[in-house]
Scaffold this active site. Structure first.
Site, PDB file in Angstrom:
ATOM      1  N   HIS A  81      25.779   1.930 -11.291  1.00 36.95           N
ATOM      2  CA  HIS A  81      25.655   0.613 -10.662  1.00 36.95           C
ATOM      3  C   HIS A  81      24.435  -0.146 -11.175  1.00 36.95           C
ATOM      4  O   HIS A  81      23.348   0.411 -11.246  1.00 36.95           O
ATOM      5  CB  HIS A  81      25.553   0.794  -9.141  1.00 36.95           C
ATOM      6  N   ALA A 170       8.724   1.488  -8.622  1.00 37.43           N
ATOM      7  CA  ALA A 170       9.721   1.111  -7.610  1.00 37.43           C
ATOM      8  C   ALA A 170      10.548  -0.085  -8.045  1.00 37.43           C
ATOM      9  O   ALA A 170      11.508  -0.465  -7.380  1.00 37.43           O
ATOM     10  CB  ALA A 170       9.031   0.800  -6.279  1.00 37.43           C
ATOM     11  N   GLY A 171      10.204  -0.688  -9.199  1.00 34.13           N
ATOM     12  CA  GLY A 171      10.964  -1.829  -9.688  1.00 34.13           C
ATOM     13  C   GLY A 171      10.811  -3.058  -8.814  1.00 34.13           C
ATOM     14  O   GLY A 171       9.760  -3.261  -8.202  1.00 34.13           O
TER      15      GLY A 171
END
Lengths: 308, 308
Positions: A81, A170-171
């Site tokens: 995803h 953590a983006g």
């Protein structure tokens, strides 16, 4: 009573201990009720669904995001995803006694807090978007985690709405507000995958079809059944029974009948109401006439009343 | 959570002060929520609808009955609607987390208490009936207030189930349990009253039609519209959409279309659900998939939890 639904998506669908920890972080907030947890190992993604008062839902979303940032390292995360962060997306959905504006305000408050306290870049999306192109989530996700840092550096349009302009492990996170989304599949009693694809193309908004409808044609596990798989983004704009009727007409024009249809996840009462109004021509039927809606209103009033 | 609905009918539809006093008597019970009060001056009758836990609903019904006995004198009461007492009938309806047996037990407990403490003759009716003929309310009401004393004296079959075998100024009361009753009207786009009457006769159970359906044909305030007026006594036996479909077929066979339909009072979620399942062939759709049903379950669980 005021209730919002929050449906954060996390980029972890395999390690149960991590999924449980994120869920528990939401449950530590009083007045928040977790309705559903759905994990997919292939997608490597978990969708958490909870409801609560606006303040409680925002607090729970913050605690989940904090937990996910500590437990998911995007430098190592792989899955089918598309995603930009450990907490990939946080939508707020009006459910009871709140409107879209309240949810947009909530997205802004949470966005500012996540940016400031967790130092995570935040993009406001959907109804909360400040730039028109960010209304659409795929635009926000373009480049994904791996490409986003470079895009922020080179394209001013990709600057986050809150938080630092650099990505940690953590983006980044998209936070927004949207109507209740209904995931809906209509199964056709035939083996003709091309027909399902053609119908999907005809009914979806991007093909000039029904507004607020996404659709694609798919095979199913049964060889003689194909599926039109849909997201109904706003059933007040295009009701579920209208989508069903349109697909039935298109299928019948090709000599094919609908086998059945199915709702994935939760369905709001209003969808049942709209379908019933149509089916039995009960044009005056309203939410207030439904026993359970009355009970919900009565129970929630009582919860808010000071103890006698 | 356990919730029952209670829909007592009182033989007073004109004096607002009496109606208010009866309503307030119900509201003095904590945990009882009055959903509706409907009075009819011609019928001289008030229908009170409230919900609560089984014990709370029974207590509220007792207090209303006591109040009505003090304020309504059946020796002077006149109205269009048949009745045997100040509190004419008290049905308990399972709504949430209770079944029909629970409501039958509740009717027995309340019946015994009303008979003993208020000295009012009580007849158990509908699902709570101990004699088969008392399942049907008109049998219990036969002779009405004016004739009942003499019938009790002369016919052993008319002896009350609880309380004294003599009528005071409060008369007698029928107490029972039944499924949720849906009052439903289907309007036909024609002036042919005879057609409405013929259709009513065909669809109703007493004419060999649909089980648990009562119907009669009526004129409406619009000259070009006639009505089939129905009571759906158990929509799990004959769903609303089946009634609609049957009337539509019968009307069309006479070249007449349905104008619209209307629900009088409250409608349970399950009726919407059954109609939707039928309309969009969503055969797997259940109550648990409906957002508001989940919310109701979650809220009621939280109410029962000990304070944190």
């Amino acid at each position: 009573m005021q209730l919002v639904e929050c449906v954060p998506n996390f980029s972890e669908g395999r390690r149960q201990i991590v999924i449980d920890a994120i869920r528990r972080a939401a449950e530590t907030v009083p007045d928040v009720t977790v309705l559903d947890v759905h994990s997919d190992g292939v997608h490597n993604r978990t969708v958490l669904t909870f409801v609560g008062s606006p303040a409680a839902a925002a607090e729970a979303a913050f605690r989940c995001t904090e937990r996910a940032a500590a437990l998911i390292d995007m430098r190592e995360q792989r899955g089918e995803h598309p995603r930009i962060g450990a907490t990939d997306v946080i939508p707020f959905v009006p459910v009871w006694g709140v409107d879209m504006n309240d949810c947009v305000a909530l997205a802004n408050q949470l966005g500012e807090r996540v940016g400031l306290e967790l130092q995570i870049p935040v993009y406001l999306y959907a109804e909360a978007a400040r730039r028109p192109e960010r209304r659409w989530l795929p635009t926000v996700r373009k480049g994904q985690y791996e490409g986003l840092q470079e895009l922020i550096r080179t394209e001013p349009d990709r600057a986050p709405d809150f938080g630092p302009a650099r990505l940690g492990p953590a983006g980044a996170t998209a936070i927004g507000a949207r109507p209740f989304l209904v995931a809906y599949n209509v199964n056709l009693a035939c083996a003709d995958l091309q027909l399902a694809r053609d119908i999907a193309r005809t009914v979806r908004e991007s093909g000039g079809g029904l507004p607020a409808v996404q659709a694609r044609g798919m095979a199913t596990s049964e060889p003689d059944v194909v599926q039109v798989s849909l997201n109904l983004l706003d059933t007040s704009v295009t009701p579920l029974h209208v989508v069903f009727g349109e697909i039935r007409s298109l299928a019948r024009a090709n000599g094919v009948e609908i086998q059945d249809s199915e709702v994935v996840g939760l369905l709001p009462l209003d969808v049942l109401l709209a379908t019933t109004v149509q089916h039995v021509k009960a044009f005056e039927l309203r939410r207030e006439h439904i026993l359970e809606a009355r009970l919900l209103a009565a129970l929630s009033e009582r919860r808010e009343a000071p103890p006698a």
